[in-house]
Write an enzyme that holds these catalytic residues in place. Sequence first.
Site, PDB file in Angstrom:
ATOM      1  N   GLU A 214       0.839  -1.210   0.000  1.00 32.15           N
ATOM      2  CA  GLU A 214       0.000   0.000   0.000  1.00 32.15           C
ATOM      3  C   GLU A 214       0.867   1.251   0.000  1.00 32.15           C
ATOM      4  OE1 GLU A 214      -2.546  -1.396   3.373  1.00 32.15           O
ATOM      5  OE2 GLU A 214      -4.171  -0.790   2.029  1.00 32.15           O
TER       6      GLU A 214
ATOM      7  N   GLU B  12      -3.522  -9.759   3.578  1.00 35.87           N
ATOM      8  CA  GLU B  12      -4.274  -9.503   4.817  1.00 35.87           C
ATOM      9  C   GLU B  12      -5.336 -10.553   5.114  1.00 35.87           C
ATOM     10  OE1 GLU B  12      -3.438  -7.294   2.507  1.00 35.87           O
ATOM     11  OE2 GLU B  12      -2.805  -5.414   3.446  1.00 35.87           O
TER      12      GLU B  12
END
Length: 690
Positions: free
Chosen positions: A109, A129
Site C-alpha cells: 500500500e 491480509e
Amino acid sequence: MSELILSSKQAGAGVITVNNPPVNALSPGVPEGIQAALEAHIADPEVKAILLIGGGRTFIAGADIKEFGKVVAGQSKGHNLLPLMLAMEDSPKPVVVAIHGTALGGGLEVAMGGHYRVAAAGAQVGQPEVKIGLIPGAGGTQRLPRLAGVELAARMCAFGEPISAAKAHEAGIVDALIEGDLLSGAIDFALARTERPKPRERVFRGFDPAIFDTLRAEARKSHRNQTAPLAAIDAVEAATQLPFAEGCARERELFNGCLYGPQSKALIHAFFGEREVAKVPGIGKDTPVRPIQRAAVIGAGTMGGGITMNFVNAGIPVRLRETTQEALDRGMATIRRNYANSVAKGRFPQAVMDERLARITPQLDYEGFEAADIITEAVYEGMALKKEIFAEIDKIAKPGAILATNTSTLSIDEIASATKRPADVIGTHYFSPANVMRLLEIVRGAATGADVIATCMNLAKSLKKVGVLVGNCRGFVGNRMIHCYLREAQFLVEEGAAPEQVDAALYEWGMAMGPLAMGDLAGLDVGWRIRKEFKHLEKPGERVPLISDELCERGRFGQKTSAGYYKYDENRKPTPDPEVVAIARDLARRQGIEQREISKEEILDRTLLALANEGASILDEGIALRAVDIDVIYLTGYGFPAYRGGPMFYAESLGLAHVLQRVEAFGWEAAPLLVKLALEGGSFYRAAAG
Ligand code: NAD
C-alpha cells in the site's frame, strides 16, 4: 527523526531507507518517520527526486501484526497510513519506491503511494491480509485495481497470494525491473524522471462486472465461511463504483468490520501460535543440537513411506527397511507414484523426482543403520513388536543416534525401556498423509534428553513441519482429544442422528471433514483393533461407543471396503446408507438407548466441547505446554478451521462458564481446570502448565 528511518542524499536523489529489521514492519514510528524524511527532501532544493527503499533483506513486508490486537483492545490507535500516502502522492518531486524481498500488505500500500515503483527481479508483492482475517485498510483495494486491473487486484486482495516482480511488472504494478544493484538502478530511474509528477489517473482498464460474482463463488468454495475474502471483493467492487475518497471510506468500513469481528482475532491467534509452539521452556539457543545428515526408517507402509519422503525432500538420504520384498516394493511404488503425481502437476521437474528417489535405499536388513543420525520406526501399532525393534536397533545404532517412534498411542517410556539409552528415545508422531500434513507431535519421554528434543524441534523446521512438544500419555494430545470427539459423534448416531447429519453440522461449522466420514477414510477397523487391545482399560459402568465396532463386525471398515458410515462407489464418492441408520436403531434398542431428534446445536456442542474439556485436562496435566499448543495441533493436524482459532480458543470465545454449564448438562465429568477457570473467570491462555 526516528532511527527507524535513515535519510541521505545521493547524486541529487533523496534516499529514505526503512530500518526496522528483520522485515521492516510498519511499526509505530515507521510511517511518521518516512513522512518526516519525505517532507525534508521536498523542502531541500538540491533533491530532484525521492527514493523509498527497505534496508536489509526486504522492503516493508507488512503491518506489525501485534498492533491489530492492541487496536481491538483499545490500547493503540494502530497505524494510520493516510497522511503518509497523501504526502507521497502530493509530492511535487517524483517519489520512486524500490522493492526487493517482499512488499506485502501495508508495504505494498505504501509502495502504491509513490509515483513509480521499481523492483529487483526476485521481489514479490501482495495483499495477504485475508490470511489473518483482514483486508487492506490503507487504500490497497482502491489503488491496486487502478494499477493492476480489476480482476488481478480483486484476486490478490481476496486470496492473499503474492505475485512475482515479473508478473507485477507485466500487470503495471511495477514500472521497471532493475537488474544489478537496486539502489543505484533506482536512483538512475528516479533522476531520469525529475519533472513534476502528474496527478494519478483514477480510471480503470476495461473489465467485466460479472467478475465479482465469479470471485465470490470461488471464495465461498476455497475460503469456506470466511468473511475477509468477501469483504475484500466488496471493497474492490466499491473502487469501480465510487469516487476514490468514497471508495477509501468504504474500504475502511469493511476493514473495521473484519478487524472487530471474531475471525481476524482467531487467525491472528493461529498466526502467533505457530511461532509460540517453537518455544520450549528449558530449551534455548545454547541447548546442543545433534546434526541430522543421514536417516533410517523402519516400515514402508502408509506412514513409513510418507516419513521417508519428508527426509529426502529435505535432502537427507534414507535407508528404508521392510520385512518382505513384497511390502518393500509396494512401499516404494507408492512413493514413486506420489512423486510422479507431483511431476505431472508441474510442482517440480522429473530430475527432482529422480534425485529424491536416488536418496532412498530400500532394503530388507539393517545395513547402513549404524551410520544413521536418526532412526524412525513406523511398523504396526503393537507394544511387543515395537519393543523388539527398539531392542534390535539399540544394538546397531551409533552412540548419539536418535531413536524415534511414530506410535500414535503407545507409551514412549515403555518403548524406551527396551533400550539401554532411553535419553535418545523420542516420539515423532507424524500425521497421515505424512508427506503432506504439517503437524509433527514431538513426544517427550520421562528420560528424553533436552538435546534430543531440541534436535527434533529443529528437524521439524527442516522438514517444513510445525513441531509441537507434547508429553507422554495414551494418544498424546491430538489423538487423546480426538478420541473424545469421535466417541461423542458415535453416541449421537446411536441416539438417533443420521451420520450425514452429524458430518454436515461439523463440516458446515468449518471442519475439513465430518468425524464419521473421517473414520471411514482412516478405516474403522484401526480403532476396532485398538479397542480390542485396550478393552481391559475400560472403566466398569462407563458408556463406550459401539456403533463403529458394530459396523466393523459386518465388514464395513469404511472406504477400503466400500462401506462404513456411508456407501462408496468405485470413485470413493459417499452416499448416505439407510442400512446404517437401521443398524444404529437396532443397536440402540438392544442397549436400551433412547433414540430422539437431535439438534445441530447439540451435535456441535457435544463434539467440539468434548475436545475442549479433554484439552483442559491435558493442559492441567502438563501434557501440553500451553493452550495455544493444543490449538496449533488441531489447526495443523486435524482440519480444525483456523478462523475459529482452535478448540481451546473456540471454547474460550463461547465463555468458559457457558462451556462448563454445557459440559455438566451433558453429564460429563468436567475437567478440574475448566471448573476452576469458569468459576474464577480465568483463561486457558493465562493458566500455567503442569
Ligand atoms: P502400515 O500397516 O501401513 O505399515 C506398517 C509397515 O511396517 C508394514 O508395511 C509392515 O510390513 C512393516 N513392518 C512390520 N514389521 C516390521 C519390521 N520388523 N521391520 C520392518 N518393517 C516392518 O501402518 P501405518 O499406518 O504406516 O502405521 C505405522 C505406525 O504409525 C503405527 O505405529 C501407527 O499407529 C502410526 N501412525 C499411523 C497413522 C495413520 O494414519 N495410518 C498416523 C499416525 C501414526
